[in-house]
Design a protein around this motif. Structure first.
Motif, PDB file in Angstrom:
ATOM      1  N   GLN A  93      25.845  58.064  64.328  1.00  0.00           N
ATOM      2  CA  GLN A  93      27.113  58.073  65.058  1.00  0.00           C
ATOM      3  C   GLN A  93      27.537  59.498  65.440  1.00  0.00           C
ATOM      4  OE1 GLN A  93      29.245  55.539  62.050  1.00  0.00           O
ATOM      5  NE2 GLN A  93      29.471  54.152  63.780  1.00  0.00           N
ATOM      6  N   ALA A  94      28.762  59.637  65.911  1.00  0.00           N
ATOM      7  CA  ALA A  94      29.222  60.934  66.418  1.00  0.00           C
ATOM      8  C   ALA A  94      29.311  61.977  65.312  1.00  0.00           C
ATOM      9  CB  ALA A  94      30.575  60.774  67.102  1.00  0.00           C
ATOM     10  N   THR A  95      29.719  61.573  64.124  1.00  0.00           N
ATOM     11  CA  THR A  95      29.847  62.522  63.005  1.00  0.00           C
ATOM     12  C   THR A  95      28.489  63.107  62.648  1.00  0.00           C
ATOM     13  OG1 THR A  95      31.716  61.262  62.121  1.00  0.00           O
ATOM     14  CG2 THR A  95      30.629  62.808  60.629  1.00  0.00           C
ATOM     15  N   GLY A  96      27.482  62.258  62.606  1.00  0.00           N
ATOM     16  CA  GLY A  96      26.143  62.736  62.311  1.00  0.00           C
ATOM     17  C   GLY A  96      25.593  63.610  63.420  1.00  0.00           C
ATOM     18  N   ALA A  97      25.921  63.265  64.666  1.00  0.00           N
ATOM     19  CA  ALA A  97      25.469  64.078  65.794  1.00  0.00           C
ATOM     20  C   ALA A  97      26.047  65.483  65.716  1.00  0.00           C
ATOM     21  CB  ALA A  97      25.863  63.412  67.106  1.00  0.00           C
ATOM     22  N   LYS A  98      27.295  65.587  65.259  1.00  0.00           N
ATOM     23  CA  LYS A  98      27.913  66.910  65.102  1.00  0.00           C
ATOM     24  C   LYS A  98      27.185  67.706  64.018  1.00  0.00           C
ATOM     25  CE  LYS A  98      31.116  70.145  65.358  1.00  0.00           C
ATOM     26  NZ  LYS A  98      30.761  71.000  64.222  1.00  0.00           N
ATOM     27  N   ALA A  99      26.846  67.074  62.896  1.00  0.00           N
ATOM     28  CA  ALA A  99      26.106  67.761  61.831  1.00  0.00           C
ATOM     29  C   ALA A  99      24.735  68.201  62.325  1.00  0.00           C
ATOM     30  CB  ALA A  99      25.976  66.843  60.619  1.00  0.00           C
ATOM     31  N   LEU A 100      24.104  67.349  63.110  1.00  0.00           N
ATOM     32  CA  LEU A 100      22.789  67.692  63.660  1.00  0.00           C
ATOM     33  C   LEU A 100      22.895  68.839  64.654  1.00  0.00           C
ATOM     34  CD1 LEU A 100      19.793  67.180  64.101  1.00  0.00           C
ATOM     35  CD2 LEU A 100      20.408  65.361  65.704  1.00  0.00           C
ATOM     36  N   ALA A 101      23.912  68.800  65.495  1.00  0.00           N
ATOM     37  CA  ALA A 101      24.115  69.875  66.468  1.00  0.00           C
ATOM     38  C   ALA A 101      24.309  71.210  65.765  1.00  0.00           C
ATOM     39  CB  ALA A 101      25.318  69.558  67.351  1.00  0.00           C
ATOM     40  N   ASP A 102      25.059  71.208  64.677  1.00  0.00           N
ATOM     41  CA  ASP A 102      25.235  72.437  63.893  1.00  0.00           C
ATOM     42  C   ASP A 102      23.890  72.944  63.381  1.00  0.00           C
ATOM     43  OD1 ASP A 102      27.951  72.300  64.279  1.00  0.00           O
ATOM     44  OD2 ASP A 102      28.410  71.531  62.286  1.00  0.00           O
ATOM     45  N   ALA A 103      23.062  72.022  62.903  1.00  0.00           N
ATOM     46  CA  ALA A 103      21.785  72.405  62.301  1.00  0.00           C
ATOM     47  C   ALA A 103      20.815  72.946  63.335  1.00  0.00           C
ATOM     48  CB  ALA A 103      21.169  71.206  61.583  1.00  0.00           C
ATOM     49  N   LEU A 104      20.948  72.530  64.594  1.00  0.00           N
ATOM     50  CA  LEU A 104      20.029  72.995  65.630  1.00  0.00           C
ATOM     51  C   LEU A 104      20.056  74.509  65.779  1.00  0.00           C
ATOM     52  CD1 LEU A 104      20.424  70.313  68.464  1.00  0.00           C
ATOM     53  CD2 LEU A 104      18.441  70.713  66.993  1.00  0.00           C
ATOM     54  N   LEU A 105      21.141  75.138  65.367  1.00  0.00           N
ATOM     55  CA  LEU A 105      21.235  76.589  65.426  1.00  0.00           C
ATOM     56  C   LEU A 105      20.199  77.249  64.528  1.00  0.00           C
ATOM     57  CD1 LEU A 105      22.879  79.108  66.403  1.00  0.00           C
ATOM     58  CD2 LEU A 105      24.233  78.859  64.335  1.00  0.00           C
ATOM     59  N   PHE A 106      19.823  76.550  63.444  1.00  0.00           N
ATOM     60  CA  PHE A 106      18.936  77.149  62.446  1.00  0.00           C
ATOM     61  C   PHE A 106      17.535  76.534  62.445  1.00  0.00           C
ATOM     62  CE2 PHE A 106      23.316  77.165  60.690  1.00  0.00           C
ATOM     63  CZ  PHE A 106      23.542  78.527  60.772  1.00  0.00           C
ATOM     64  N   LEU A 135      13.204  66.012  69.610  1.00  0.00           N
ATOM     65  CA  LEU A 135      14.329  65.369  68.930  1.00  0.00           C
ATOM     66  C   LEU A 135      14.516  63.957  69.485  1.00  0.00           C
ATOM     67  CD1 LEU A 135      16.782  65.440  67.044  1.00  0.00           C
ATOM     68  CD2 LEU A 135      18.086  66.484  68.913  1.00  0.00           C
ATOM     69  N   ARG A 136      14.474  62.961  68.583  1.00  0.00           N
ATOM     70  CA  ARG A 136      14.598  61.565  69.005  1.00  0.00           C
ATOM     71  C   ARG A 136      15.816  60.929  68.325  1.00  0.00           C
ATOM     72  NH1 ARG A 136       8.200  60.162  67.935  1.00  0.00           N
ATOM     73  NH2 ARG A 136       7.430  62.118  68.852  1.00  0.00           N
ATOM     74  N   LEU A 137      16.783  60.544  69.149  1.00  0.00           N
ATOM     75  CA  LEU A 137      18.047  60.014  68.622  1.00  0.00           C
ATOM     76  C   LEU A 137      18.403  58.661  69.213  1.00  0.00           C
ATOM     77  CD1 LEU A 137      20.400  63.147  68.579  1.00  0.00           C
ATOM     78  CD2 LEU A 137      19.324  62.018  66.639  1.00  0.00           C
ATOM     79  N   ARG A 138      17.437  57.889  69.650  1.00  0.00           N
ATOM     80  CA  ARG A 138      17.738  56.588  70.245  1.00  0.00           C
ATOM     81  C   ARG A 138      18.446  55.664  69.257  1.00  0.00           C
ATOM     82  NH1 ARG A 138      13.396  53.181  72.468  1.00  0.00           N
ATOM     83  NH2 ARG A 138      15.126  52.175  73.539  1.00  0.00           N
ATOM     84  N   LYS A 139      19.342  54.835  69.800  1.00  0.00           N
ATOM     85  CA  LYS A 139      20.026  53.788  69.042  1.00  0.00           C
ATOM     86  C   LYS A 139      20.805  54.340  67.847  1.00  0.00           C
ATOM     87  CE  LYS A 139      16.667  50.260  70.375  1.00  0.00           C
ATOM     88  NZ  LYS A 139      15.677  49.258  69.905  1.00  0.00           N
ATOM     89  N   ASN A 140      21.691  55.284  68.109  1.00  0.00           N
ATOM     90  CA  ASN A 140      22.488  55.877  67.039  1.00  0.00           C
ATOM     91  C   ASN A 140      23.988  55.795  67.279  1.00  0.00           C
ATOM     92  OD1 ASN A 140      21.134  57.304  64.656  1.00  0.00           O
ATOM     93  ND2 ASN A 140      19.769  57.822  66.346  1.00  0.00           N
ATOM     94  N   PHE A 141      24.399  55.227  68.407  1.00  0.00           N
ATOM     95  CA  PHE A 141      25.830  55.078  68.713  1.00  0.00           C
ATOM     96  C   PHE A 141      26.578  56.404  68.592  1.00  0.00           C
ATOM     97  CE2 PHE A 141      24.336  50.949  67.245  1.00  0.00           C
ATOM     98  CZ  PHE A 141      24.774  50.112  68.259  1.00  0.00           C
ATOM     99  N   ILE A 142      25.982  57.467  69.138  1.00  0.00           N
ATOM    100  CA  ILE A 142      26.649  58.769  69.038  1.00  0.00           C
ATOM    101  C   ILE A 142      27.802  58.869  70.036  1.00  0.00           C
ATOM    102  CG2 ILE A 142      24.524  59.859  68.242  1.00  0.00           C
ATOM    103  CD1 ILE A 142      24.360  61.273  70.972  1.00  0.00           C
ATOM    104  N   ASN A 143      27.830  58.035  71.060  1.00  0.00           N
ATOM    105  CA  ASN A 143      28.833  57.984  72.124  1.00  0.00           C
ATOM    106  C   ASN A 143      29.114  59.359  72.747  1.00  0.00           C
ATOM    107  OD1 ASN A 143      31.083  59.155  70.562  1.00  0.00           O
ATOM    108  ND2 ASN A 143      31.179  57.199  69.496  1.00  0.00           N
ATOM    109  N   ASP A 144      30.208  59.467  73.489  1.00  0.00           N
ATOM    110  CA  ASP A 144      30.483  60.711  74.219  1.00  0.00           C
ATOM    111  C   ASP A 144      30.764  61.891  73.290  1.00  0.00           C
ATOM    112  OD1 ASP A 144      30.131  59.573  76.695  1.00  0.00           O
ATOM    113  OD2 ASP A 144      32.237  59.053  76.954  1.00  0.00           O
ATOM    114  N   ALA A 145      31.448  61.644  72.191  1.00  0.00           N
ATOM    115  CA  ALA A 145      31.756  62.741  71.263  1.00  0.00           C
ATOM    116  C   ALA A 145      30.473  63.346  70.700  1.00  0.00           C
ATOM    117  CB  ALA A 145      32.643  62.230  70.128  1.00  0.00           C
TER     118      ALA A 145
END
Length: 296
Positions: free
Chosen positions: A112-125, A131-141
């Protein structure tokens, strides 16, 4: 009053004005300006080795505050480990393993969106290339968080965001990131909810992006103005080799515009337009255009 944030090397990373009421708000402001995840920030008062605390923000004796930012990747990577299925334990070995991985598949992990935010943070490091994120309901956020990371990422070559309930707002954020990114080769946005505004933004980004070679927009809601924008992009883009627009809402005139643009494009080798909204008259016109192109 202004808070000036510097790195260990003495570079100014952010200037925050006015000074927030607490550390959490300050970290958010630093993240916005310096793109360093709040979870990875350790803040010290310049001239001391003491951690910055909320009291330091509320009891200022001068109109300015100088803060030293120490980047700590460990908390950010730990958040990523907890997203995996099954979650990895928080050992040093697993931290090093996730940091060294080149491909990360979280398909169907429901982050979901919360996990996508954690993943986005980690991409810095991380040095991910796939990266494969199909079917995760990350939505616009979630898409906006990923887009923010893609802006400054220098390793990602392939990203799959299919089936994530991403609509125009998320698509526009991703489109804004594309001209800033020079490594992404493949972007999969199939089976989302992208319609006119989002598709137009992506089409306009194709005119500025110099790295993307494969774009999948199958099973969205693209039609009308967006089809015309895609045609305009194809007339000038010289990198894209594969474009999938199947199962959208593109009518005969839109299909004709896209096909017509191919006369000015010598790099696109695969174009999928099946199962769009073409009536008999549109199909006849398309057939005539294709015949003329074949006879050249």
């Amino acid at each position: 009053p202004t808070c000036t944030v510097t790195s260990m090397a003495g570079n100014v990373l952010a200037r925050v004005r006015p000074i927030p009421k607490n550390i959490a708000e300050l970290k958010e402001a630093i993240e916005m300006q310096a793109r360093i995840p709040a979870a990875g920030q350790t803040l010290l008062r310049v001239g001391t080795t003491a951690l910055l605390v909320d009291r330091d923000l509320s009891n200022l004796s001068s109109p300015s505050l100088e803060v030293l930012l120490v980047v700590n990747e460990e908390p950010v990577l730990l958040n990523l480990l907890r997203l995996l299925s099954p979650p990895m334990d928080e050992s040093r070995e697993h931290l090093l393993a996730i940091k060294g991985t080149a491909s990360l598949d979280l398909t169907g992990a429901f982050i979901q969106a919360t996990g996508a935010k954690a993943l986005a943070d980690a991409l810095l490091f991380l040095s991910l290339t796939d990266l494969r994120l199909r079917k995760n309901f990350i939505n616009d956020a979630g898409a906006k968080a990923i887009a923010s990371a893609v802006r400054s990422n220098c390793s990602l070559a392939s990203m799959d965001l299919g089936s994530n309930s991403i609509s125009d707002e998320g698509a526009k954020a991703l489109a804004a990131a594309l001209p800033r990114n020079c490594t992404l080769r493949s972007l999969n946005l199939r089976q989302n909810e992208i319609s006119e505004q989002g598709a137009v933004a992506i089409a306009e980004a194709l005119q500025a992006n110099s790295s993307l070679t494969a774009l999948n927009l199958r099973c969205n809601r693209i039609h009308g103005e967006a089809a015309a924008a895609i045609a305009t992009a194809l007339a000038t883009n010289s990198r894209l080799t594969s474009l999938d627009l199947a199962k959208n809402c593109i009518t005969g005139s839109g299909i004709l515009a896209i096909i017509g643009a191919l006369a000015k494009n010598s790099t696109l080798h695969a174009l999928n337009l099946e199962n769009n909204r073409v009536d008999d008259h549109g199909a006849e016109e398309i057939s005539k255009v294709l015949e003329r192109m074949t006879d050249r």
